[in-house]
Design an enzyme around this catalytic site. Structure first.
Site, PDB file in Angstrom:
ATOM      1  CB  SER A 128      31.960 115.717  93.228  1.00  0.00           C
ATOM      2  OG  SER A 128      32.167 116.186  91.923  1.00  0.00           O
ATOM      3  CG  ASP A 199      33.560 109.981  88.203  1.00  0.00           C
ATOM      4  OD1 ASP A 199      32.898 110.706  87.443  1.00  0.00           O
ATOM      5  OD2 ASP A 199      33.749 110.250  89.408  1.00  0.00           O
ATOM      6  CG  HIS A 232      30.525 111.974  89.551  1.00  0.00           C
ATOM      7  ND1 HIS A 232      31.836 112.088  89.963  1.00  0.00           N
ATOM      8  CD2 HIS A 232      29.906 113.111  89.963  1.00  0.00           C
ATOM      9  CE1 HIS A 232      32.009 113.251  90.575  1.00  0.00           C
ATOM     10  NE2 HIS A 232      30.855 113.886  90.596  1.00  0.00           N
TER      11      HIS A 232
END
Length: 254
Positions: A128, A199, A232
């Site tokens: 991320s 995501d 995610h």
């Protein structure tokens, strides 16, 4: 560890902004030490959670360094303080980039790698916002300098970015193209990107756009993998492919 960065304020005064980084967790190699990788957590996380996962991977010849980002106000989250490698106001190619924060974190990461033995290959990976930071470090390595112009002296041998994005993508190609040495370094740096198609935090399109921007800028040794139906987070299949990729690119034994 704190990192101070000077910027010119109004008039002739110099403003000093200090970033206090959190605890760094280290996973020692169980076998012969052939590579060291700094792994960077996502927004609001810390180095400890990733160190536990990395220790379980079948990569006995890698030393993992898992730092913790400074706690700072994050514009995207209403200005509330979170552990963050840099400030971010929006996930957009047209959004402003926190160059000062990016450079401070990139310098901290480079410092962690600077004392590794000369025969050990070094790299950076992340998830991320940590992936965004890893990719920014990759561009600094190719250019041979940080955004502030200071020299970047670490010879990175591998970059892994999972569920992230590329800061500063708009002007990257122009910066690389004006230097034959930067173009050479960009073309030779292995990069692996992975992104889940579902995501909802860092949308998949940002992974696609980042891969395209890197490729257009001259990062030819790039692998982009999508994971159908994944959000995610990471899954064992993705981490297995990271292991295989690192083993091949870094020439690891076993």
């Amino acid at each position: 560890m704190s990192y101070s960065h000077n910027t010119m304020g109004s008039g002739s005064r110099t403003a000093r902004r200090t970033f206090d980084f959190g605890r760094t967790h280290v996973v020692r190699p169980k076998g012969k030490h052939q590579a060291t990788i700094v792994w960077l957590h996502g927004l609001g996380d810390n180095g400890s959670s990733w160190s536990q996962l990395l220790e379980s991977l079948p990569l006995p010849n890698i030393k993992w360094i898992c730092p913790t980002a400074p706690t700072r106000p994050v514009a995207l989250l209403g200005g509330f303080p979170y552990t963050a490698w840099f400030d971010v106001s929006e996930l957009s190619e047209n959004g402003p980039d926190d160059w000062e924060g990016l450079d401070a974190s990139a310098a901290h990461i480079a410092n962690l790698l600077s004392t590794e033995p000369c025969d050990v290959k070094v790299g950076i990976g992340g998830f991320s916002m940590g992936a965004a930071m890893a990719l920014y470090s990759a561009t600094a390595c190719a250019l041979g300098r940080y955004g502030n112009g200071n020299p970047y002296n670490i010879n990175l041998r591998a970059i892994v970015g999972l569920s992230g994005w590329l800061p500063g993508s708009r002007c990257l190609r122009n910066k690389i193209e004006v230097s034959h040495e930067a173009a050479r370094r960009a073309a030779s740096l292995p990069i692996m990107l992975g992104h889940g198609t579902c995501d909802d935090v860092v949308p998949y399109k940002h992974g696609e756009i980042s891969a395209h921007s890197l490729n257009v800028a001259g990062f030819r040794n790039l692998t982009f993998k999508d994971y159908e139906g994944i959000g995610h987070y990471t899954i064992p299949k993705e981490m297995n492919e990271v292991c295989n990729w690192l083993t091949a690119r870094l020439g690891l034994e076993g």
